[in-house]
Motif scaffolding. Structure first.
Motif, PDB file in Angstrom:
ATOM      1  N   ALA A 184      57.204  46.213 -20.667  1.00 40.06           N
ATOM      2  CA  ALA A 184      58.367  46.819 -20.013  1.00 40.06           C
ATOM      3  C   ALA A 184      59.564  45.874 -20.046  1.00 40.06           C
ATOM      4  O   ALA A 184      60.466  45.996 -19.225  1.00 40.06           O
ATOM      5  N   TYR A 185      59.575  44.959 -21.018  1.00 39.95           N
ATOM      6  CA  TYR A 185      60.612  43.927 -21.056  1.00 39.95           C
ATOM      7  C   TYR A 185      62.021  44.505 -21.045  1.00 39.95           C
ATOM      8  O   TYR A 185      62.929  43.960 -20.445  1.00 39.95           O
ATOM      9  N   THR A 186      62.210  45.642 -21.726  1.00 44.41           N
ATOM     10  CA  THR A 186      63.554  46.205 -21.830  1.00 44.41           C
ATOM     11  C   THR A 186      63.899  47.086 -20.632  1.00 44.41           C
ATOM     12  O   THR A 186      64.985  47.650 -20.569  1.00 44.41           O
ATOM     13  N   ARG A 187      62.936  47.236 -19.714  1.00 41.67           N
ATOM     14  CA  ARG A 187      63.146  48.142 -18.577  1.00 41.67           C
ATOM     15  C   ARG A 187      63.485  47.375 -17.303  1.00 41.67           C
ATOM     16  O   ARG A 187      63.184  46.189 -17.192  1.00 41.67           O
TER      17      ARG A 187
END
Lengths: 236, 290
Positions: free
Chosen positions: A104-107
């Protein structure tokens, strides 16, 4: 059904060797599409190229109407496309939870927490073992973790590369059940498999890849009963 | 005896701080940044100039050195190492040696080869005297700084998103990219942290051994690299342990065996450790299930 992923005349080279010789295929919203073929047919190369890890020499890749050519791999995720790579490639030294967090790095934190609950519902085993170092999970659990991690970015299209590789038959059944469930929950699936029997039985549509060319395509059911496919991939 | 131990801990702490830079860069970029030692020297000179010419106090000049070295680290990475991301490790190694010579010679041009006498930046703090034992304030500050850095880094890599991303990148760059992690940026941040730490190490080192020359960083750089390998390269606690052990061994060897042979003894210990445990003291060797 709207076209989600459209690949046209894709050519990929490794140095002077041409691995993909101009293939075109598409994935529509809500489908499970599978790509079957033997070792070295170019299945993983195709996946990795769509995900941006490899640069095509020619051809176009459009996702939701936007060209993915030249977009850095870490930005492809933002477009809503997630690849669960061959060999799982989970982060062995990180914990299960940390692996999912990386997915979920981009979230944002809120989005990640929300998705985490969904992933835990889909894979209760991951919830039980969230503190465990990922490298110590069993093969099946590692595959679940890889899929859960890919889901954490909330992809519109999830590409799965050989999810059944190296797993016992009972686990293969389980993994395919989960794939169907993920699809029902709204994720479009592009599945690459050597286990053609399983892949074709869950797929809406399928492509057969042979030495860098698409040699056959059709609905999963049709290909299951197709003579040439049966001979080559289904053992008679 | 106790005095030697304190000196050893102090020197070892400096090695540990430098070794952290080596180990982090190695862990993530899989390269040995042999120019790391020279960043220490640059840090020393910047701190020297800002105290002697600009009249800044100890803390502002240290911070200034940290900022300059951080920027230097990022620039060096961008110009020298980034174009070689997919090159063989040998090419990167040679480039690092080139950067090392470049920094030394640039320092030679700017500050000349005359040794500068470094003002003890922590000298304003009084030494602690217990009976006959005198604990120099430099030693105390060095050891405390080392502990703080170690704690902060452990928290950073264990708790923050960026820190976890660093660990992910160090394990599998391709998979990390698939997660949406910007690998190049992560590597830049690592270089920035490593070089900032080198600046702190430079100030502490020069406060304890106040002769500043363009080659000041080379030997501590190599020793710290040894310390990183000794403790298990890629491991943060390993760098810490390796650095401190190396410092203590060096000082004791100097005190009880021979000043000339102390370096030889240090490296001999390294060889023995690597023979017995090739991954270093705390090196990772996780058996992976497939």
């Amino acid at each position: 059904m709207a076209t989600m992923l459209k690949v046209n005349d894709l050519k990929v080279h490794y140095g002077s060797i041409q691995a993909i010789k101009g293939i075109s295929f598409e994935v529509n919203e809500g489908e499970i599409v599978t790509m079957i073929g033997a070792n070295g047919a170019g299945k993983s190369t195709t996946m990795n190229t769509v995900a941006g890890l490899l640069k095509p020499t020619e051809g176009s890749i459009e996702f939701l109407g936007k060209s993915l050519i030249g977009i850095a791999p870490h930005k492809v995720v933002n477009e809503g496309l997630s690849l669960c790579p061959e060999g799982r490639r989970i982060f062995q030294h990180l914990t299960v939870l940390e692996n999912l967090e990386m997915g979920a790095y981009t979230r944002t934190k809120e989005e990640a927490d929300e998705t985490l609950q969904k992933v835990y519902n889909l894979f209760p085993r991951l919830k039980e073992r969230y503190k465990q170092i990922a490298g110590t999970l069993s093969g099946g659990e590692q595959q679940m973790l890889a899929m859960g991690r890919a889901l954490m970015s909330r992809p519109r299209l999830m590409m799965l590369d050989e999810p059944s590789m190296g797993l016992a038959p009972i686990l293969v059944d389980q993994i395919f059940d989960i794939i169907v469930n993920m699809n029902k929950a709204g994720t479009t699936i592009l599945l690459v498999e050597q286990n053609a029997q399983m892949a074709l039985s869950v797929a809406d549509r399928a492509y057969v890849l042979e030495t860098g060319n698409i040699v056959n395509s059709g609905s999963g059911k049709d290909l299951l009963s197709d003579d040439s496919v049966r001979r080559a991939y289904l053992g008679g | 005896m106790l005095t030697y131990l304190i000196n050893g801990l102090s020197l070892g702490s400096v090695y540990a701080i430098i070794a952290l830079g080596y180990t982090m860069v190695y862990g993530i970029a899989k390269m040995l940044n042999f120019a790391h030692g020279d960043v220490i020297m640059v840090g020393g000179y910047v701190a020297f100039c800002s105290t002697s010419y600009l009249g800044l106090g100890p803390i502002p000049s240290t911070l200034f050195a940290v900022v300059v070295c951080t920027v230097l680290g990022i620039v060096v990475e961008r110009l020298a190492y980034k174009p070689l991301r997919n090159a063989t490790s040998l090419a990167v190694l040679i480039t690092a040696i080139g950067v090392s010579y470049f920094l030394q010679n640039a320092a030679l041009l700017i500050w000349s080869s005359n040794p500068k006498s470094f003002p003890n930046l922590v000298g304003s703090i009084p030494n602690i005297v217990i009976g006959e034992l005198v604990i120099p304030s430099t030693a105390i500050v060095t050891v405390i700084a080392n502990l703080l850095i170690m704690l902060t880094l452990t928290m950073f890599t264990g708790r923050t998103k960026m820190g976890k991303a660093m660990r992910a990148v160090s394990e599998d760059k391709g998979a990390a990219q698939l997660m949406g992690i910007n690998v190049n940026r992560t590597i830049s941040v690592t270089f920035a942290i490593g070089s900032g730490l080198a600046a702190i190490a430079g100030v502490l080192l020069c406060s304890a051994y106040p002769t500043l020359m363009p080659t000041t960083g080379s030997m501590p750089g190599i020793k710290a690299f040894t310390a990183a390998v000794f403790g298990g390269i890629g491991s943060i606690p390993g760098a810490m342990l390796g650095g401190i052990l190396l410092g203590v061994i060096e000082i004791f060897a100097k005190a009880y065996i021979s000043t000339q042979l102390s370096d030889a003894i240090v490296f001999a210990v390294l060889i023995v450790v690597l023979l017995v445990k090739p991954t270093g003291l705390l090196g990772k060797k996780v058996s992976e299930k497939v």
